[in-house]
Design an enzyme around this catalytic site. Structure first.
Site, PDB file in Angstrom:
ATOM      1  N   ASP A  51      36.065 -42.115 -13.129  1.00 16.70           N
ATOM      2  CA  ASP A  51      36.380 -41.851 -11.733  1.00 16.70           C
ATOM      3  C   ASP A  51      36.228 -40.332 -11.534  1.00 16.70           C
ATOM      4  O   ASP A  51      36.161 -39.579 -12.513  1.00 16.70           O
ATOM      5  CB  ASP A  51      37.829 -42.288 -11.466  1.00 16.70           C
ATOM      6  CG  ASP A  51      38.322 -41.842 -10.110  1.00 16.70           C
ATOM      7  OD1 ASP A  51      37.619 -42.077  -9.119  1.00 16.70           O
ATOM      8  OD2 ASP A  51      39.418 -41.235 -10.047  1.00 16.70           O
TER       9      ASP A  51
ATOM     10  N   ASP B 155      37.605 -38.213  -8.223  1.00 15.89           N
ATOM     11  CA  ASP B 155      38.717 -37.542  -7.539  1.00 15.89           C
ATOM     12  C   ASP B 155      40.041 -37.816  -8.233  1.00 15.89           C
ATOM     13  O   ASP B 155      40.434 -38.973  -8.410  1.00 15.89           O
ATOM     14  CB  ASP B 155      38.777 -37.988  -6.074  1.00 15.89           C
ATOM     15  CG  ASP B 155      37.541 -37.544  -5.320  1.00 15.89           C
ATOM     16  OD1 ASP B 155      37.305 -36.331  -5.274  1.00 15.89           O
ATOM     17  OD2 ASP B 155      36.810 -38.409  -4.810  1.00 15.89           O
TER      18      ASP B 155
ATOM     19  N   LYS C 287      35.690 -42.049   5.495  1.00 16.72           N
ATOM     20  CA  LYS C 287      35.539 -42.656   6.832  1.00 16.72           C
ATOM     21  C   LYS C 287      36.644 -43.692   7.052  1.00 16.72           C
ATOM     22  O   LYS C 287      37.259 -43.747   8.124  1.00 16.72           O
ATOM     23  CB  LYS C 287      34.156 -43.322   6.951  1.00 16.72           C
ATOM     24  CG  LYS C 287      32.995 -42.335   6.885  1.00 16.72           C
ATOM     25  CD  LYS C 287      31.647 -42.989   7.172  1.00 16.72           C
ATOM     26  CE  LYS C 287      31.128 -43.853   6.036  1.00 16.72           C
ATOM     27  NZ  LYS C 287      30.708 -43.132   4.837  1.00 16.72           N
TER      28      LYS C 287
HETATM   29  C1  XBP Z   1      38.526 -41.083  -3.916  1.00 18.71           C
HETATM   30  C2  XBP Z   1      38.651 -41.234  -2.491  1.00 18.71           C
HETATM   31  C3  XBP Z   1      37.729 -40.550  -1.622  1.00 18.71           C
HETATM   32  C4  XBP Z   1      37.955 -39.076  -1.401  1.00 18.71           C
HETATM   33  C5  XBP Z   1      37.138 -38.627  -0.225  1.00 18.71           C
HETATM   34  O1  XBP Z   1      39.098 -42.216  -4.570  1.00 18.71           O
HETATM   35  O2  XBP Z   1      39.489 -41.963  -2.017  1.00 18.71           O
HETATM   36  O3  XBP Z   1      37.844 -41.143  -0.373  1.00 18.71           O
HETATM   37  O4  XBP Z   1      39.313 -38.840  -1.115  1.00 18.71           O
HETATM   38  O5  XBP Z   1      35.804 -38.884  -0.401  1.00 18.71           O
HETATM   39  P1  XBP Z   1      38.742 -42.554  -6.086  1.00 18.71           P
HETATM   40  P2  XBP Z   1      34.803 -39.163   0.821  1.00 18.71           P
HETATM   41  O6  XBP Z   1      39.137 -41.356  -6.884  1.00 18.71           O
HETATM   42  O7  XBP Z   1      39.630 -43.729  -6.418  1.00 18.71           O
HETATM   43  O8  XBP Z   1      37.284 -42.893  -6.162  1.00 18.71           O
HETATM   44  O9  XBP Z   1      35.339 -38.428   2.015  1.00 18.71           O
HETATM   45  O10 XBP Z   1      33.478 -38.631   0.353  1.00 18.71           O
HETATM   46  O11 XBP Z   1      34.786 -40.648   1.060  1.00 18.71           O
HETATM   47 MG    MG Z   2      40.685 -41.119  -8.336  1.00 14.80          MG
END
Ligand code: XBP
Ligand code: MG
Length: 257
Positions: A10, A12, A55
């Site tokens: 993953d 983020d 989004k």
């Molecule tokens: C990551 C997210 C993403 C980011 C924003 O979740 O939830 O939405 O916060 O990214 P994970 P975008 O770590 O579980 O993948 O604005 O590019 O969608």
């Molecule tokens: Mg994450």
């Protein structure tokens, strides 16, 4: 016993602590640019993280926290344009070096590469965000280190749906038993476990109270030599930072249980 062949990451919260001081201010900049007075505080953002995808998160905000907002035009188009502007702000912040990798991430990835393990990304975020983070925080050429970068709208449903992990494994021709996932959140582990993957967790400020049932181990961070992790759930088998050796052991233990 199936041999471990690939690490699926993953992004983020897992590779870097991007949400509070990266994505959140980028959203706020995009709102201000568009003349909107929306301001997502760190606390509100913690609640908005219940929904993955930028989004989708804006829509959730309007449905739940800003019901009074009226817009005469095409709301889908407004959300898409706000999100596009947010991505520009976010990738600029990454290019400025605003967000470092979490401790231990670079070391583990280098160790895995040296051992010939295959690497992939499975994330909800926009593809440009992943490449910007890898390029600026890991190594300028590091996007090529990852065989598949599965990201964003490439699947119809975002995490907690397992689709993004299934997509990455299908592209690699791998079975879940040959892989292990690295995650930081409840939605993340629902996706990885839903795809049948053993999962190693390192929590962050937003996810420390999440439910991580089914995790191979839950750590406070990945750990470095001299910067030991704290185990929050599971057994680190005598290790105090995450090495490839420990990853392999956790993968093996998961198959026995
Ligand atoms: C990551 C997210 C993403 C980011 C924003 O979740 O939830 O939405 O916060 O990214 P994970 P975008 O770590 O579980 O993948 O604005 O590019 O969608
Ligand atoms: Mg994450």
């Amino acid at each position: 016993m199936t041999v471990l062949q690939a690490l699926l990451f993953d992004v983020d919260g897992t590779l870097a602590d991007t949400e509070r001081d990266g994505h959140r201010p980028a959203f706020n900049h995009a709102f201000a640019d568009a003349g909107l007075d929306w301001d997502w505080s760190p606390e509100l953002y913690g609640e908005l993280l219940a929904v993955t995808g930028g989004k989708e998160r804006i829509r959730f905000y309007l449905d739940k926290y800003n019901r009074g907002f009226r817009y005469d035009g095409d709301l889908d188009a407004l959300i898409a344009s706000l999100h596009k502007a947010k991505t520009v702000h976010y990738t600029r912040m990454l290019a400025e070096g605003a967000i470092p990798l979490r401790p231990g991430v670079r070391r583990l990835i280098l160790e895995a590469r040296a051992a010939g393990l295959r690497l992939a990304v499975a994330t909800t975020t926009t593809p440009e965000n992943v490449t910007a983070l890898l390029k600026h925080a890991l190594h300028p050429e590091s996007t090529a280190w990852f065989e598949v970068i599965a990201a964003g709208d490439v699947v119809p449903a975002k995490k907690p749906d397992p689709a993004i992990y299934r997509y990455a494994m299908e592209k690699m021709g791998l079975d879940p038993l040959q892989c292990i996932a690295f995650e930081d959140s409840h939605n993340g582990i629902l996706a990885s476990r839903g795809a049948g993957l053993a999962t190693i967790i390192a929590v962050n400020g937003y996810t420390q109270d999440d439910d991580f049932e089914g995790a191979a181990i839950v750590l406070d961070h990945w750990g470095e030599p001299g910067q030991p992790f704290t185990v929050r759930q599971g057994d680190a088998l005598g290790h105090d930072h995450l090495t490839l050796d420990l990853v392999r052991k956790l993968h093996a233990v998961g198959q026995d249980s």
